[in-house]
Motif scaffolding. Structure first.
Motif, short mmCIF file in Angstrom:
data_model
loop_
_atom_site.label_atom_id
_atom_site.label_comp_id
_atom_site.label_asym_id
_atom_site.label_seq_id
_atom_site.Cartn_x
_atom_site.Cartn_y
_atom_site.Cartn_z
N TRP A 75 39.01 93.25 7.36
CA TRP A 75 37.89 93.05 7.73
C TRP A 75 37.25 92.74 8.99
N ALA A 95 24.85 90.72 5.28
CA ALA A 95 25.06 91.62 3.99
C ALA A 95 26.47 91.92 3.78
N VAL A 96 27.04 92.31 5.10
CA VAL A 96 28.42 92.69 4.68
C VAL A 96 29.34 91.18 4.20
N ALA A 98 28.34 88.65 2.91
CA ALA A 98 28.04 88.07 1.65
C ALA A 98 28.55 89.16 0.62
N GLY A 99 28.78 90.37 0.90
CA GLY A 99 29.53 91.05 -0.22
C GLY A 99 30.94 90.82 -0.15
N LYS A 102 31.39 87.75 -2.10
CA LYS A 102 31.11 87.98 -3.68
C LYS A 102 32.24 88.43 -4.36
N ASN A 103 32.88 89.65 -3.29
CA ASN A 103 34.26 90.52 -3.90
C ASN A 103 35.50 89.63 -3.95
N SER A 123 28.34 84.23 5.46
CA SER A 123 28.05 84.82 4.19
C SER A 123 26.99 84.08 3.47
#
Length: 632
Positions: A75, A95-96, A98-99, A102-103, A123
């Motif tokens: 990451w 945005a990255v 936060a994604g 979420k994943n 995030s």
């Protein structure tokens, strides 16, 4: 089996109790051995199961941590995150992140920091704001310093909730580097939700609960013993007696958990519950088999004791009634039947013996009566003779003692008179010598008194000479004084004469002092001589009086010596007569003693005969009594 506490029981009770005890001991030994083997096997199984669970937990956590570290590294190499740090395009990095959050629900949040420790992207907006103003604190954290060095650490995992994330997290930081120069641009933080470990061990805990092991727990500890994770509820108390196994995270797979201890444990009572159930079942079986054993032992003891009781009753009837014609019927072919048959044969022989015994006792009683009468008459005669001889022996012994005493007294008198005669002779000779010595001493004392008087006269003459010397010394002193005066008058020519005059004067003074001392000594000697002369005269007078008394004592001693010689002759005659009398009395006493010894031996023989007769009479009476007891 002979036990002390079985002594008061009947045979039936003793057999029953002995068999029950032996059976109980045997069953208990087998049961204890089985339980011991079962406990050993169960203990091995429990420890093997706990070891497997601990190893499984280690592998799961180790793989999870290794996977999370690899994810964080991948990451941190994201192009958008690098571009955000290079060109300040943080809306794209938000945005990255936060994604990613979420994943990956196992991660509580992502934060991107620049090299100064400032949170530039996260995030969530709230997470980014929670780090604002904490740049110094971030730079001092263990995970941030480890990220700057390109490694991971678990030192950031604490026992309390993290203030920014609101839960316990394992912070994993990785450096974000430039894709061209490789220079460090910042650090990305991925906060691993530590509560996810509970989901990892959930399956293992559920398996233990399915085995009815409710106290089973898994723990993760650091090398220093501090607890990082415990599957038990926080309100659960400590285990009192825990059975545990542990596995240590090695370095074969590098991760932040290297050196951690993964422990699987459970309460010992719960772990060994199957053993307790087996013990309860074994005790129930023991009680059942013991009851069967007691019933069988009672049946066996009853079969053995019944014939023996019949024999005991028959023997009691014979002893109480004296009836030897009683018969015992036992319908048994075992050892007890053989005992009953032998008992019947014994009773038959005892009947025949009793008949012969009754006939013999009648004859023996008559013979014993005649022998006892004759022995009694002989004993009475010998007793009278013995009394007479004993009186004679006593009288002879008294005479012998008196004779011995007279002999000893006469011998003592003879010795005393002989000694007195010798002492008288020696005293007479000594007295003569003493008189001669005293006479000679008297003459010497007279001469000594004359010598002392002459010495006193000489002392007076010496005193006169000393006085003359003193007068001469006084004149010399006067002459020396006059010479000194003349020497002073003569001046220089008289100095030598003045020295001589001083010396003469000094000698004169010394002569005067010496003459005074001699005069004092002569006065003391004169007084001592005068005292000695006085004492000598008194001693000479006392010696003359003593000589007169000694002469009178000598005359008395001569008369006493003559009397002692006469007494010595008489004592010798008495001693000879007493010796002859003592020899005759000794012969009489010896004869009486020999006669008494013979009479004692005769009395002992008669008494032995009497005792034997009495014993024989008692035996005849007992035999007659026994013979009358039984009826043939």
């Amino acid at each position: 089996m002979n036990l002390p506490f079985l002594g008061d029981l009947k045979l039936r009770g003793r057999i029953t109790l002995s068999v029950a005890l032996l059976s109980a001991l045997s069953i208990l030994s087998i049961t204890a051995l089985g339980l011991s083997f079962t406990r050993s096997t169960l203990s091995k199984q429990i420890h093997a199961t706990l070891r497997v669970e601990a190893e499984g937990l280690k592998d799961l956590v180790e793989r999870t941590l290794a996977e999370r570290e690899a994810n964080v590294r991948s990451w941190s190499e994201d192009t958008i995150l690098r571009g955000a740090l290079l060109f300040d395009t943080f809306d794209k990095s938000d945005a990255v992140l936060a994604g990613l959050a979420k994943n990956h629900p196992s991660v509580s949040g992502f934060v991107l920091f620049d090299e100064r420790g400032r949170a530039v992207s996260a995030s969530s907006e709230a997470l980014r704001k929670s780090f604002q103003g904490r740049e110094k604190e971030v730079r001092e954290t263990a995970w941030y310093r480890a990220a700057l060095e390109g490694r991971f650490t678990a030192d950031g995992l604490s026992g309390e909730k993290d203030a920014a994330f609101g839960k316990r997290v394992l912070p994993l930081g990785a450096p974000v580097k430039s894709p061209l120069s490789g220079a460090r641009l910042g650090v990305m933080l991925a906060a691993y939700d530590w509560s996810q470990v509970r989901d990892v061990v959930k399956a293992a805990v559920q398996r233990a609960h399915d085995r009815s092991q409710g106290s089973f727990a898994l723990e993760v500890r650091r090398a220093d013993g501090s607890v990082l994770f415990d599957s038990r509820p926080a309100e659960a108390g400590p285990m009192v007696r825990a059975v545990s196994e542990e596995a240590i995270n090695g370095t074969d797979v590098r991760d932040v958990g290297d050196g951690w201890h993964f422990v699987a444990r459970m309460d010992a009572p719960e772990a060994y519950a199957p053993l307790a159930q087996a013990a309860t079942a074994a005790l129930a079986m023991l009680g059942f088999f013991l009851a069967l054993t007691i019933a069988g032992a009672y049946w066996l003891a009853r079969g053995i004791a019944r014939p023996i009781s019949a024999l005991s009753e028959a023997m009691t009837h014979v002893l109480e009634e004296g009836d030897l014609s009683h018969r015992v019927e036992v319908n048994s072919r075992d050892e007890v039947g053989e005992l009953a048959t032998a008992f019947s044969r014994m009773m038959e022989q005892l009947r025949q013996t009793t008949v012969g015994l009754q006939q013999g006792t009648r004859v023996l009683t008559g013979a014993v009566a005649e022998l006892s009468a004759a022995s009694g008459q002989q004993e009475r005669n010998l007793a009278r003779q013995a009394a007479a001889i004993q009186q004679t022996q006593v009288t002879a012994q008294e005479i012998q003692q008196t004779s011995k005493m007279a002999e000893e007294r006469s011998r003592a008198v003879l010795e005393v008179t002989t000694r007195a005669e010798e002492v008288g002779s020696m005293g007479e000779a000594t007295l003569g010598a003493s008189l001669a010595g005293l006479q000679e001493l008297h003459e010497k004392v007279g001469k000594l008194a004359g010598t002392i008087m002459s010495l006193g006269n000489r002392t007076q003459q010496i005193g006169e000479i000393a006085q003359t010397v003193k007068d001469l010394a006084d004149q010399s002193n006067m002459l020396a004084l006059n010479a000194a005066i003349e020497a002073v008058r003569s001046g220089e020519h008289g100095k030598g004469f003045g020295v001589v005059a001083r010396e003469i004067r000094a000698l004169a003074d010394q002569s005067i002092e010496s003459t005074d001392r001699v005069r004092e000594l002569l006065d003391d000697i004169g007084r001592s001589i005068q005292s000695t002369v006085t004492m000598t005269e008194k001693g000479q007078q006392q010696m003359q009086d003593g000589l007169a008394q000694i002469k009178a004592s000598g005359e008395s001693l001569r008369e006493l010596t003559s009397i002692v010689r006469d007494n010595a002759g008489a004592a010798r005659q008495i001693a000879v007569a007493v010796n002859q009398q003592n020899a005759g009395i000794s012969q009489i006493f010896t004869a009486v003693t020999d006669l008494s010894s013979l009479m004692d031996e005769t009395m002992q023989g008669v008494q032995a005969t009497t005792r034997a007769t009495s014993t024989l009479r008692e035996a005849a009476e007992r035999m007659e009594s026994v013979a009358r007891t039984y009826r043939a």
